[in-house]
Design a protein around this motif. Structure first.
Motif, PDB file in Angstrom:
ATOM      1  N   PRO A  19       1.987 -22.538   4.813  1.00 46.56           N
ATOM      2  CA  PRO A  19       2.186 -23.838   4.160  1.00 46.56           C
ATOM      3  C   PRO A  19       1.035 -24.126   3.205  1.00 46.56           C
ATOM      4  N   GLU A  20       1.105 -25.255   2.532  1.00 43.04           N
ATOM      5  CA  GLU A  20      -0.034 -25.713   1.745  1.00 43.04           C
ATOM      6  C   GLU A  20      -1.212 -25.925   2.695  1.00 43.04           C
ATOM      7  N   LEU A  21      -2.352 -25.374   2.343  1.00 42.14           N
ATOM      8  CA  LEU A  21      -3.512 -25.393   3.230  1.00 42.14           C
ATOM      9  C   LEU A  21      -4.434 -26.553   2.869  1.00 42.14           C
ATOM     10  N   GLU A  22      -4.865 -27.286   3.907  1.00 46.69           N
ATOM     11  CA  GLU A  22      -5.771 -28.415   3.723  1.00 46.69           C
ATOM     12  C   GLU A  22      -7.024 -28.203   4.571  1.00 46.69           C
ATOM     13  N   PRO A  23      -8.185 -28.615   4.081  1.00 49.15           N
ATOM     14  CA  PRO A  23      -9.430 -28.428   4.842  1.00 49.15           C
ATOM     15  C   PRO A  23      -9.365 -29.119   6.201  1.00 49.15           C
ATOM     16  N   GLY A  24      -9.781 -28.397   7.226  1.00 49.58           N
ATOM     17  CA  GLY A  24      -9.874 -28.950   8.560  1.00 49.58           C
ATOM     18  C   GLY A  24      -8.563 -29.044   9.305  1.00 49.58           C
ATOM     19  N   LYS A  25      -7.468 -28.648   8.714  1.00 52.47           N
ATOM     20  CA  LYS A  25      -6.167 -28.719   9.373  1.00 52.47           C
ATOM     21  C   LYS A  25      -5.685 -27.317   9.739  1.00 52.47           C
ATOM     22  N   GLY A  26      -5.116 -27.198  10.932  1.00 53.23           N
ATOM     23  CA  GLY A  26      -4.589 -25.924  11.366  1.00 53.23           C
ATOM     24  C   GLY A  26      -3.303 -25.568  10.621  1.00 53.23           C
ATOM     25  N   ALA A  27      -3.056 -24.284  10.465  1.00 53.16           N
ATOM     26  CA  ALA A  27      -1.863 -23.815   9.759  1.00 53.16           C
ATOM     27  C   ALA A  27      -1.358 -22.538  10.415  1.00 53.16           C
ATOM     28  N   THR A  28      -0.056 -22.344  10.337  1.00 49.96           N
ATOM     29  CA  THR A  28       0.581 -21.138  10.869  1.00 49.96           C
ATOM     30  C   THR A  28       0.854 -20.167   9.729  1.00 49.96           C
ATOM     31  N   LEU A  29       0.395 -18.931   9.900  1.00 49.46           N
ATOM     32  CA  LEU A  29       0.636 -17.878   8.917  1.00 49.46           C
ATOM     33  C   LEU A  29       1.576 -16.847   9.536  1.00 49.46           C
ATOM     34  N   LEU A  30       2.671 -16.549   8.850  1.00 53.04           N
ATOM     35  CA  LEU A  30       3.635 -15.549   9.309  1.00 53.04           C
ATOM     36  C   LEU A  30       3.468 -14.283   8.487  1.00 53.04           C
ATOM     37  N   ILE A  31       3.327 -13.154   9.182  1.00 58.41           N
ATOM     38  CA  ILE A  31       3.108 -11.866   8.522  1.00 58.41           C
ATOM     39  C   ILE A  31       4.256 -10.931   8.877  1.00 58.41           C
ATOM     40  N   TYR A  32       4.934 -10.398   7.858  1.00 58.37           N
ATOM     41  CA  TYR A  32       6.011  -9.421   8.039  1.00 58.37           C
ATOM     42  C   TYR A  32       5.493  -8.063   7.576  1.00 58.37           C
ATOM     43  N   LEU A  33       5.511  -7.075   8.459  1.00 58.22           N
ATOM     44  CA  LEU A  33       5.015  -5.740   8.141  1.00 58.22           C
ATOM     45  C   LEU A  33       6.182  -4.758   8.097  1.00 58.22           C
ATOM     46  N   THR A  34       6.259  -3.994   7.013  1.00 59.00           N
ATOM     47  CA  THR A  34       7.346  -3.038   6.816  1.00 59.00           C
ATOM     48  C   THR A  34       6.769  -1.676   6.460  1.00 59.00           C
ATOM     49  N   ARG A  35       7.266  -0.630   7.119  1.00 57.92           N
ATOM     50  CA  ARG A  35       6.863   0.741   6.773  1.00 57.92           C
ATOM     51  C   ARG A  35       7.544   1.147   5.467  1.00 57.92           C
ATOM     52  N   THR A  36       6.782   1.610   4.492  1.00 54.63           N
ATOM     53  CA  THR A  36       7.381   2.019   3.224  1.00 54.63           C
ATOM     54  C   THR A  36       8.029   3.394   3.310  1.00 54.63           C
ATOM     55  N   ALA A  37       7.779   4.128   4.400  1.00 53.86           N
ATOM     56  CA  ALA A  37       8.408   5.442   4.552  1.00 53.86           C
ATOM     57  C   ALA A  37       9.905   5.311   4.777  1.00 53.86           C
ATOM     58  N   ASP A  38      10.312   4.308   5.574  1.00 52.06           N
ATOM     59  CA  ASP A  38      11.735   4.118   5.857  1.00 52.06           C
ATOM     60  C   ASP A  38      12.172   2.667   5.737  1.00 52.06           C
ATOM     61  N   TRP A  39      11.260   1.763   5.361  1.00 53.84           N
ATOM     62  CA  TRP A  39      11.536   0.344   5.171  1.00 53.84           C
ATOM     63  C   TRP A  39      12.131  -0.293   6.421  1.00 53.84           C
ATOM     64  N   SER A  58       0.861  -1.176   0.000  1.00 56.49           N
ATOM     65  CA  SER A  58       0.000   0.000   0.000  1.00 56.49           C
ATOM     66  C   SER A  58       0.898   1.226   0.000  1.00 56.49           C
ATOM     67  N   ASP A  59       0.295   2.400   0.136  1.00 56.65           N
ATOM     68  CA  ASP A  59       1.099   3.619   0.176  1.00 56.65           C
ATOM     69  C   ASP A  59       1.954   3.699   1.430  1.00 56.65           C
ATOM     70  N   ARG A  60       1.539   2.990   2.484  1.00 56.91           N
ATOM     71  CA  ARG A  60       2.237   3.101   3.767  1.00 56.91           C
ATOM     72  C   ARG A  60       2.939   1.835   4.214  1.00 56.91           C
ATOM     73  N   THR A  61       2.471   0.671   3.748  1.00 57.10           N
ATOM     74  CA  THR A  61       2.921  -0.583   4.336  1.00 57.10           C
ATOM     75  C   THR A  61       3.162  -1.639   3.266  1.00 57.10           C
ATOM     76  N   GLU A  62       4.192  -2.451   3.500  1.00 53.58           N
ATOM     77  CA  GLU A  62       4.398  -3.667   2.717  1.00 53.58           C
ATOM     78  C   GLU A  62       4.047  -4.856   3.604  1.00 53.58           C
ATOM     79  N   VAL A  63       3.241  -5.773   3.079  1.00 58.19           N
ATOM     80  CA  VAL A  63       2.869  -6.992   3.793  1.00 58.19           C
ATOM     81  C   VAL A  63       3.489  -8.175   3.061  1.00 58.19           C
ATOM     82  N   PHE A  64       4.281  -8.946   3.780  1.00 53.70           N
ATOM     83  CA  PHE A  64       4.862 -10.173   3.236  1.00 53.70           C
ATOM     84  C   PHE A  64       4.374 -11.323   4.101  1.00 53.70           C
TER      85      PHE A  64
END
Length: 584
Positions: free
Chosen positions: A57-77, A47-53
């Motif tokens: 894993p491969e997602l399967e119905p009914g199975k739990g999964a871990t999602l990792l989110i990296y947030l970076t400010r685009t003003a100064d990275w 976006s104008d303010r943030t990078e989301v990375f």
């Protein structure tokens, strides 16, 4: 014969066992969610303010999964620290699910989610509460692996694109998803929140493509891109990016002053260079140290003392006697010339007499002039010593003489150059003369390798009148002010002579480009942590921006700060390994 059959059967059995073992190794289980044998899916949105990375894993119905989110400010990275981060997961049918993401370190958040049914789930990252920034990412595919069917749009992976070719895009400028599968065993993730984790790592045997989806936040468009790491791409992890001065931006359209480029050389101004020579034979006195190269001297400053030679009649006494004798001969020659001129004008004497008198006058002047100069630049001392002074102010650039050594008349003691003002000598190809006309100093700039910024010329000294028959170039000379002293005589420069204005051209900051054996390259961001080395063709340069003729388009995201670190990663053979640079 039976022995041969036995050996043959033994070899075949051994080969069969080897193949069986190899196949069994490719079916390792994954301990961190997802089906065995698949690598993590990586998604990036801006976006104008943030990078989301995001990685999962491969997602399967009914199975739990871990999602990792990296947030970076685009003003100064730098990593974005927020007290509240949520994921809004919208299934193909039904009520959206909101999942809280827990921060494990600045910029890194972890969320646990279970997807009840197969299908494509919309994913929105909400930063700072319900009224905060919302960034939509590409769809999460549950139970579908990487096979999207034949009807979906696909884009060439980064490893398959040729250098210098812009990304292919659909009409919306979306990036395509890139994924890959493998058969390696998935390492287990640590369950501690303060660890940097990857969700669902796997092998890297092959890859397919997913379609990127355009996302929007409350401030406008947010470009989205999904990938699992293109083979051959350069990896620089988020932790590495956050630790250095880093930045990514898109090229922009702008009006630039167009012009011709040529190679120039900085040289001393002709009248600002002086060679100080010994006026007569003697010994450079050790009582006065000669100036060292690089020392600034003022006009009239004593730079050397010459002792008279051991023989009688040397030193200042000899110089004064020679000067007096030369001036006397010059006076007599001038009187004879004036008398012969009057006689010839009165037609009393032949013209040959005037010519002989003129030749004698020139010879006497040739002897007297250097002695007159020497008398003005030196000062007599006790014992016949001669004090030599600087004829101009400037910097000592050469000292061929040595204290205590003997010198002959006319031998160079020091060379002084006034570097406060230099000349820029440019050889312009004759084929470009029609494009330039008479060059204007105000529109001529140059850069020097190793020095930051752009320099301007202050005046046009000579625009040349004759084309060099050997090089087929026209010599141009510009004046350059050098009050700071950063520019040095002998430096080469890349000169731009302005010829007009180019409207709406694609341009990037100069620091975003790297030269390699005469070719120019930029590093284009493929995903949050992967980059591609792209060859570009450049045009004119104006105020720190360089025109891109080909190799990039305006939707590419290229490294504009910290490209040196990406270059180091590329030289080190780094590839898009999802495991690289992350703790487990």
């Amino acid at each position: 014969m039976s022995m041969i059959r036995t050996i043959t059967y033994g070899i075949l059995a051994l080969l069969a066992m080897t193949l069986l073992v190899a196949c069994s190794k490719g079916n390792g289980s994954r301990e961190a969610g997802g089906e065995a044998g698949h690598g993590p899916v990586q998604m990036t949105a801006w976006s104008d303010r943030t990078e989301v990375f995001l990685e999962h894993p491969e997602l399967e119905p009914g199975k739990g999964a871990t999602l990792l989110i990296y947030l970076t400010r685009t003003a100064d990275w730098k990593p974005l620290a927020s007290s509240e981060v949520h994921l809004v997961i919208t299934p193909p049918a039904g009520t959206p699910l909101t999942v809280a993401a827990k921060g494990t370190k600045p910029g890194l958040y972890r969320a646990e989610a279970t997807f009840p049914a197969k299908g494509a789930y919309r994913l929105t990252v909400v930063i700072g509460g319900s009224q905060g920034e919302q960034i939509e990412l590409p769809s999460l595919l549950v139970g579908e692996g990487h096979d999207h069917g034949e009807g979906e749009h696909k884009e060439t992976a980064a490893s398959d694109r040729k250098e210098g070719t812009p990304h292919d895009r659909d009409d919306h400028g979306d990036h395509a998803a890139e994924t890959k599968q493998g058969g390696g065993k998935e390492p287990a993730h640590a369950e501690h929140d303060d660890h940097d984790e990857h969700a669902g790592h796997g092998g890297h045997d092959s890859h397919d493509d997913h379609e990127g989806e355009q996302a929007h936040d409350e401030t406008g468009k947010a470009h989205a891109h999904a990938a699992s790491g293109a083979v051959g791409a350069i990896t620089l992890t988020k932790e590495q990016q956050w630790a250095v001065a880093f930045g990514v931006a898109e090229p922009r359209r702008m009006d630039m002053a167009s012009g011709l480029t040529a190679v120039g050389e900085l040289v001393p101004v002709a009248t600002a260079e002086a060679v100080v020579a010994a006026p007569l034979a003697g010994v450079v006195s050790p009582t006065r140290a000669l100036p060292f190269p690089g020392k600034r001297v003022a006009k009239g400053e004593v730079i050397a003392v010459i002792d008279p030679p051991a023989s009688l009649g040397g030193g200042m006494t000899q110089l004064a006697a020679d000067h007096a004798q030369a001036m006397s001969r010059l006076t007599l020659a001038q009187a004879e010339y004036d008398r012969a001129k009057r006689l010839v004008e009165g037609k009393i004497a032949a013209r040959k007499r005037l010519e002989e008198a003129e030749a004698s006058l020139e010879a006497a002047r040739a002897v007297a002039t250097p002695l007159e100069t020497a008398m003005k630049s030196v000062q007599g001392g006790s014992g016949g010593r001669i004090t030599v002074r600087a004829p101009v102010s400037g910097t000592v650039v050469e000292v061929p003489a040595v204290n205590g050594s003997g010198v002959a008349p006319g031998q160079t003691l020091v060379r002084i150059v006034d570097t406060g003002r230099l000349w820029l000598r440019v050889n312009l190809p004759a084929t470009d003369l029609g494009k330039v006309g008479r060059p204007a100093a105000a529109g001529t700039t140059f850069t020097v390798t190793g020095l930051p910024g752009e320099f301007h010329t202050s005046g046009l000294v000579s625009d040349g009148t004759v084309v060099d028959p050997q090089t087929r170039t026209l010599p141009l000379v510009f004046a350059v002010e050098n009050r700071s002293g950063n520019l040095k005589a002998g430096m080469f420069a890349r000169v731009t002579i302005r010829t007009g204005t180019a409207k709406g051209v694609l341009a990037v900051p100069k620091e975003a480009l790297f030269e390699d054996e005469g070719r120019w390259f930029a590093f284009v961001q493929i995903s949050g942590i992967t980059f591609d080395r792209r060859e570009v063709q450049i045009g004119t340069e104006d105020q720190g921006m360089i025109q891109i003729v080909s190799g990039l388009d305006e939707h590419d995201r290229l490294v504009v700060k910290g490209g040196y670190y990406v270059k180091l990663a590329s030289q080190g053979g780094a590839t898009a390994d999802p495991h690289a640079g992350h703790g487990h």
